[in-house]
Every structure is written in C-alpha cells, then in structure tokens.
Design a protein around this motif. Structure first.
Motif, PDB file in Angstrom:
ATOM      1  N   GLU A 159       0.830  -1.175   0.124  1.00 10.50           N
ATOM      2  CA  GLU A 159      -0.065  -0.222   0.373  1.00 10.50           C
ATOM      3  C   GLU A 159       0.869   1.138  -0.215  1.00 10.50           C
ATOM      4  OE1 GLU A 159      -2.928   0.846   0.557  1.00 10.50           O
ATOM      5  OE2 GLU A 159      -2.733   2.623   0.484  1.00 10.50           O
ATOM      6  N   PRO A 160       0.557   1.932  -1.030  1.00 14.47           N
ATOM      7  CA  PRO A 160       1.637   3.285  -1.315  1.00 14.47           C
ATOM      8  C   PRO A 160       1.539   4.175  -0.197  1.00 14.47           C
ATOM      9  CG  PRO A 160       0.152   2.792  -3.095  1.00 14.47           C
ATOM     10  CD  PRO A 160      -0.501   2.020  -2.561  1.00 14.47           C
ATOM     11  N   GLN A 161       0.333   4.881   0.554  1.00 16.88           N
ATOM     12  CA  GLN A 161       0.322   5.008   1.480  1.00 16.88           C
ATOM     13  C   GLN A 161       0.467   4.993   2.872  1.00 16.88           C
ATOM     14  OE1 GLN A 161      -2.799   8.174   1.552  1.00 16.88           O
ATOM     15  NE2 GLN A 161      -4.527   6.851   1.099  1.00 16.88           N
ATOM     16  N   ARG A 162       0.858   3.420   3.486  1.00 14.30           N
ATOM     17  CA  ARG A 162       1.946   2.549   4.599  1.00 14.30           C
ATOM     18  C   ARG A 162       3.286   3.336   4.070  1.00 14.30           C
ATOM     19  NH1 ARG A 162      -2.553  -0.856   4.858  1.00 14.30           N
ATOM     20  NH2 ARG A 162      -1.710  -2.634   3.130  1.00 14.30           N
ATOM     21  N   ARG A 163       3.748   3.342   2.692  1.00 16.21           N
ATOM     22  CA  ARG A 163       4.832   3.273   2.635  1.00 16.21           C
ATOM     23  C   ARG A 163       5.451   4.787   2.231  1.00 16.21           C
ATOM     24  NH1 ARG A 163       5.325   1.846  -3.239  1.00 16.21           N
ATOM     25  NH2 ARG A 163       3.175   0.648  -2.582  1.00 16.21           N
ATOM     26  N   GLU A 164       4.562   5.296   2.460  1.00 16.17           N
ATOM     27  CA  GLU A 164       4.803   6.854   3.062  1.00 16.17           C
ATOM     28  C   GLU A 164       5.132   7.447   4.425  1.00 16.17           C
ATOM     29  OE1 GLU A 164       1.970   9.674   0.599  1.00 16.17           O
ATOM     30  OE2 GLU A 164       2.323   8.738  -1.217  1.00 16.17           O
ATOM     31  N   ILE A 165       4.198   6.542   5.132  1.00 16.15           N
ATOM     32  CA  ILE A 165       4.229   6.806   6.415  1.00 16.15           C
ATOM     33  C   ILE A 165       6.300   6.400   6.569  1.00 16.15           C
ATOM     34  CG2 ILE A 165       3.738   5.714   8.286  1.00 16.15           C
ATOM     35  CD1 ILE A 165       0.650   5.407   7.416  1.00 16.15           C
ATOM     36  N   LEU A 166       6.038   5.159   5.917  1.00 12.96           N
ATOM     37  CA  LEU A 166       7.635   4.824   6.647  1.00 12.96           C
ATOM     38  C   LEU A 166       8.259   5.850   6.545  1.00 12.96           C
ATOM     39  CD1 LEU A 166       7.433   0.676   5.964  1.00 12.96           C
ATOM     40  CD2 LEU A 166       7.486   2.171   7.770  1.00 12.96           C
ATOM     41  N   VAL A 167       8.458   6.589   4.871  1.00 15.59           N
ATOM     42  CA  VAL A 167       9.038   7.630   4.664  1.00 15.59           C
ATOM     43  C   VAL A 167       9.690   8.768   5.955  1.00 15.59           C
ATOM     44  CG1 VAL A 167       9.974   9.168   2.983  1.00 15.59           C
ATOM     45  CG2 VAL A 167       9.377   6.336   2.363  1.00 15.59           C
ATOM     46  N   LEU A 168       8.499   8.624   6.434  1.00 20.71           N
ATOM     47  CA  LEU A 168       8.343  10.113   6.997  1.00 20.71           C
ATOM     48  C   LEU A 168       8.687  10.051   8.160  1.00 20.71           C
ATOM     49  CD1 LEU A 168       5.397  12.101   6.997  1.00 20.71           C
ATOM     50  CD2 LEU A 168       6.732  12.843   5.901  1.00 20.71           C
ATOM     51  N   LEU A 169       8.775   8.527   8.630  1.00 25.42           N
ATOM     52  CA  LEU A 169       9.157   7.799  10.393  1.00 25.42           C
ATOM     53  C   LEU A 169      10.867   8.017   9.826  1.00 25.42           C
ATOM     54  CD1 LEU A 169       6.514   5.895  11.706  1.00 25.42           C
ATOM     55  CD2 LEU A 169       6.708   7.968  12.286  1.00 25.42           C
ATOM     56  N   ARG A 170      11.175   8.602   9.238  1.00 23.55           N
ATOM     57  CA  ARG A 170      12.651   8.037   9.247  1.00 23.55           C
ATOM     58  C   ARG A 170      13.224   9.435   9.572  1.00 23.55           C
ATOM     59  NH1 ARG A 170      13.892   6.173   2.907  1.00 23.55           N
ATOM     60  NH2 ARG A 170      13.538   8.412   2.733  1.00 23.55           N
ATOM     61  N   GLY A 171      11.991  10.377   9.466  1.00 24.97           N
ATOM     62  CA  GLY A 171      12.505  11.424   9.877  1.00 24.97           C
ATOM     63  C   GLY A 171      12.605  11.631  11.820  1.00 24.97           C
ATOM     64  N   GLY A 172      12.413  10.680  11.875  1.00 28.63           N
ATOM     65  CA  GLY A 172      11.746  10.332  13.559  1.00 28.63           C
ATOM     66  C   GLY A 172      10.259  10.559  13.982  1.00 28.63           C
ATOM     67  N   GLU A 173      10.016  10.239  15.660  1.00 26.54           N
ATOM     68  CA  GLU A 173       9.081   9.972  15.496  1.00 26.54           C
ATOM     69  C   GLU A 173       8.076  11.233  15.926  1.00 26.54           C
ATOM     70  OE1 GLU A 173      10.035   7.311  19.699  1.00 26.54           O
ATOM     71  OE2 GLU A 173       9.903   9.237  20.074  1.00 26.54           O
ATOM     72  N   ARG A 174       6.586  11.158  15.637  1.00 30.38           N
ATOM     73  CA  ARG A 174       5.947  11.714  14.655  1.00 30.38           C
ATOM     74  C   ARG A 174       4.218  10.962  15.637  1.00 30.38           C
ATOM     75  NH1 ARG A 174       5.580  15.562  10.716  1.00 30.38           N
ATOM     76  NH2 ARG A 174       7.551  15.741   9.415  1.00 30.38           N
ATOM     77  N   PRO A 175       3.165  12.380  15.934  1.00 27.72           N
ATOM     78  CA  PRO A 175       2.156  11.509  16.654  1.00 27.72           C
ATOM     79  C   PRO A 175       0.799  11.104  15.553  1.00 27.72           C
ATOM     80  CG  PRO A 175       3.070  14.075  16.440  1.00 27.72           C
ATOM     81  CD  PRO A 175       3.351  13.634  15.682  1.00 27.72           C
ATOM     82  N   VAL A 176       0.326  10.437  15.675  1.00 28.19           N
ATOM     83  CA  VAL A 176      -0.761  10.169  14.636  1.00 28.19           C
ATOM     84  C   VAL A 176      -1.426  11.399  13.873  1.00 28.19           C
ATOM     85  CG1 VAL A 176      -3.616   8.785  14.348  1.00 28.19           C
ATOM     86  CG2 VAL A 176      -1.419   7.978  15.660  1.00 28.19           C
ATOM     87  N   THR A 177      -1.363  12.234  14.511  1.00 29.11           N
ATOM     88  CA  THR A 177      -2.316  13.434  13.584  1.00 29.11           C
ATOM     89  C   THR A 177      -1.389  14.089  12.739  1.00 29.11           C
ATOM     90  OG1 THR A 177      -3.828  13.463  15.503  1.00 29.11           O
ATOM     91  CG2 THR A 177      -3.527  15.487  13.948  1.00 29.11           C
ATOM     92  N   GLU A 178      -0.589  14.735  12.535  1.00 31.73           N
ATOM     93  CA  GLU A 178       0.772  15.176  12.252  1.00 31.73           C
ATOM     94  C   GLU A 178       0.715  14.025  10.575  1.00 31.73           C
ATOM     95  OE1 GLU A 178       4.043  17.244  14.958  1.00 31.73           O
ATOM     96  OE2 GLU A 178       5.306  16.314  13.111  1.00 31.73           O
ATOM     97  N   LEU A 179       1.043  12.807  11.102  1.00 30.75           N
ATOM     98  CA  LEU A 179       1.605  11.908   9.993  1.00 30.75           C
ATOM     99  C   LEU A 179       0.314  11.968   8.864  1.00 30.75           C
ATOM    100  CD1 LEU A 179       2.556   8.902  11.370  1.00 30.75           C
ATOM    101  CD2 LEU A 179       3.985  10.044  10.032  1.00 30.75           C
ATOM    102  N   ALA A 180      -1.218  11.793   9.974  1.00 24.66           N
ATOM    103  CA  ALA A 180      -2.363  12.437   8.824  1.00 24.66           C
ATOM    104  C   ALA A 180      -2.591  13.770   8.048  1.00 24.66           C
ATOM    105  CB  ALA A 180      -3.598  12.553   9.554  1.00 24.66           C
ATOM    106  N   GLN A 181      -1.880  14.224   8.518  1.00 27.06           N
ATOM    107  CA  GLN A 181      -2.185  15.560   7.784  1.00 27.06           C
ATOM    108  C   GLN A 181      -1.191  15.746   6.917  1.00 27.06           C
ATOM    109  OE1 GLN A 181      -1.556  18.907  10.809  1.00 27.06           O
ATOM    110  NE2 GLN A 181      -3.739  19.006  10.988  1.00 27.06           N
ATOM    111  N   ASP A 182       0.126  15.592   7.245  1.00 26.38           N
ATOM    112  CA  ASP A 182       1.217  15.342   6.153  1.00 26.38           C
ATOM    113  C   ASP A 182       0.669  14.582   5.511  1.00 26.38           C
ATOM    114  OD1 ASP A 182       2.280  17.537   8.189  1.00 26.38           O
ATOM    115  OD2 ASP A 182       4.495  16.499   7.701  1.00 26.38           O
TER     116      ASP A 182
END
Lengths: 120, 120
Positions: free
Chosen positions: B16-39
């Motif tokens: 799933e592409p969006q899950r891949r994007e989540i992982l990429v974002l998390l490379r930058g460090g820990e994040r809360p859910v809402t922030e991930l959703a918005q980004d």
DNA sequence: CCATCATATGCCTATATCGGAATGCGTCAA
DNA sequence: TTGACGCATTCCGATATAGGCATATGATGG
C-alpha cells in the motif's frame, strides 16, 4: 475502495508469495509454464495467471518456443523496490543497527520501571 | 480464497503506497498520528488503521507520550524484503544489466516486426 | 467529575483478489 | 484434417481490503 491492483506496481505484484517463488525459480533460467506449475505445486491455470501479473508489471518476459512459452526473469522491474529499500538501509546496517536497538531497549526499560530513585 | 492479509508479511504491508509514505516520513523521527495524517493528506482514522497494520508486522513501534502516541520506525522489519531482493541483485547491477538490456531490445525489435498485438 | 484533545475502533460499501473447474486457442505431427 | 499437447482465458465464490463516517477509549487539565 479496495486494495490496489496487483498489477499496479512491483510492490503489489510480489506481495503474493507464489509469485515471489516463481521469480526465484526463474533466476535459474527460462522455463515453460507447466514446469513452473509442477515445481511449485500449483495448477497450470494458476501459474498462468500469476505469470500474467508478473508480465504486466514487467518482472518477466515471454518467448514463444514452438508449442511452449518460455518465461524469463526481467529483474529490472525490481529496481524500484531496491531503491525504495535503500533509503532505509542505514537503519539496520552495522553498528547503527545495534545502537538503535540499544536506544530502544533503554526507552522500553525506562517505561517499564516505576518512577523511583536513581541508584548509584 | 482471497488475497493474503496485509498483516501477513512486510511484503503485503508495504504494498500500500500510503503505508510506504508513512515509513518514509518516520525516517525523520517519531511522530504523532495526527501529524502524519495531515502531512500525508489522509484522515486520522485512516492513518491509525495504516499504522495498526505497520505495527502488526513489526515495522513501527509506539510510545505513549502524554496525550499523544508517538510512532517510530522499526526498520528491522524490512530486512526480509532486503534479503529477498538481494538474491536478484546480480541481475541488474553493472555490465550484466547492460548486456541483459541489449538482449531484450534485440528480442523486442524482432517481435515488433509482425502485426502482433502483444502485451501492454 | 467534566470538558477537551489525541487516538482507536466499529460499521458500511465497492472492488479485486486467489483458487478451482471448464473451456478456448494456437502449434505441431501424422 | 484430426488429434494431442501447452497454455491462456473465462466464470464462479469466498474473502478482505481502503476509505468515509460516527463513535468509543484514553489521557490531561480544571
């Protein structure tokens, strides 16, 4: 919506274990459909269907050889996967991995401890 | 039968592409859910669901931080993927790649000669 | 206890899958 | 042409998904 089509990318295509096995087998060279089906213990139609998916995402190619159709690996289609994964390599390789694991364990351990005094 | 569960492996989880994007974002460090959703321009429930899948296959971990829950990358879960892909590396690297490409072009050119309705 | 913020979960629908069985289609040999 | 072989393509059913929406759960500050 439903799940993305298996033919939408290499990522989706290789999500299916049997398709991964087909690709592994094809590393050994070109093979006809029936042979693949037998070696992997699946029906001929299933093999054909899986091969169709793999062909549509550019992971295998076909070549007609008389009555048979020889399927061969086209590993270039795996490159997007390799490149995407490359972005994560530093997170599991070498000492970095061990450091990360260590930090994680520390955090976890700290959470599981009562907020008591610091010894020594 | 249907498709294998998204939680059955890392292979299925990252299809799933969006899950891949989540992982990429998390490379930058820990994040809360809402922030991930918005980004990523997705709803909060969707983000939570994707994160659940990623957590079940061991690709992310959670840590409670007050009201928030911080999600972090656990790239070790990607190792099976990396190892599987490693078996194909010799097929696309270096001169081997160029030779293969050359052979492909030859065959393709030969096949475009007859009025064939080949693959798409 | 109550209000509020942050997140998780439940319900719903449309869709696409994998697998099996049957069948279509192309190629070769006699 | 006929038959046999190799393979592709249907039709079918059961299943689980992504996503929208509403709501439950959980922690925090008054």
């Amino acid at each position: 919506m439903a799940r993305a089509a298996t033919t939408s990318d290499a990522f989706n295509a290789i999500a299916e274990p049997q398709r991964r096995e087909i690709l592994v087998l094809l590393r050994g060279g070109e093979r006809p459909v029936t042979e693949l089906a037998q070696d992997l213990g699946m029906s001929q139609p299933q093999a054909s269907k899986h091969l169709r998916v793999l062909r549509e995402v550019g992971l295998v190619r076909v070549r007609g050889a008389g009555k048979q159709r020889l399927y061969g690996l086209d590993a270039r289609g795996l490159r997007p996967l390799h490149e995407w994964l490359g972005g994560f390599e530093r997170f599991w390789s070498g000492s970095f991995d061990r450091l990360d694991e260590y930090v994680q364990d520390l955090k976890q351990a700290r959470r599981e401890e009562p907020p008591d005094g610091d010894d020594q």
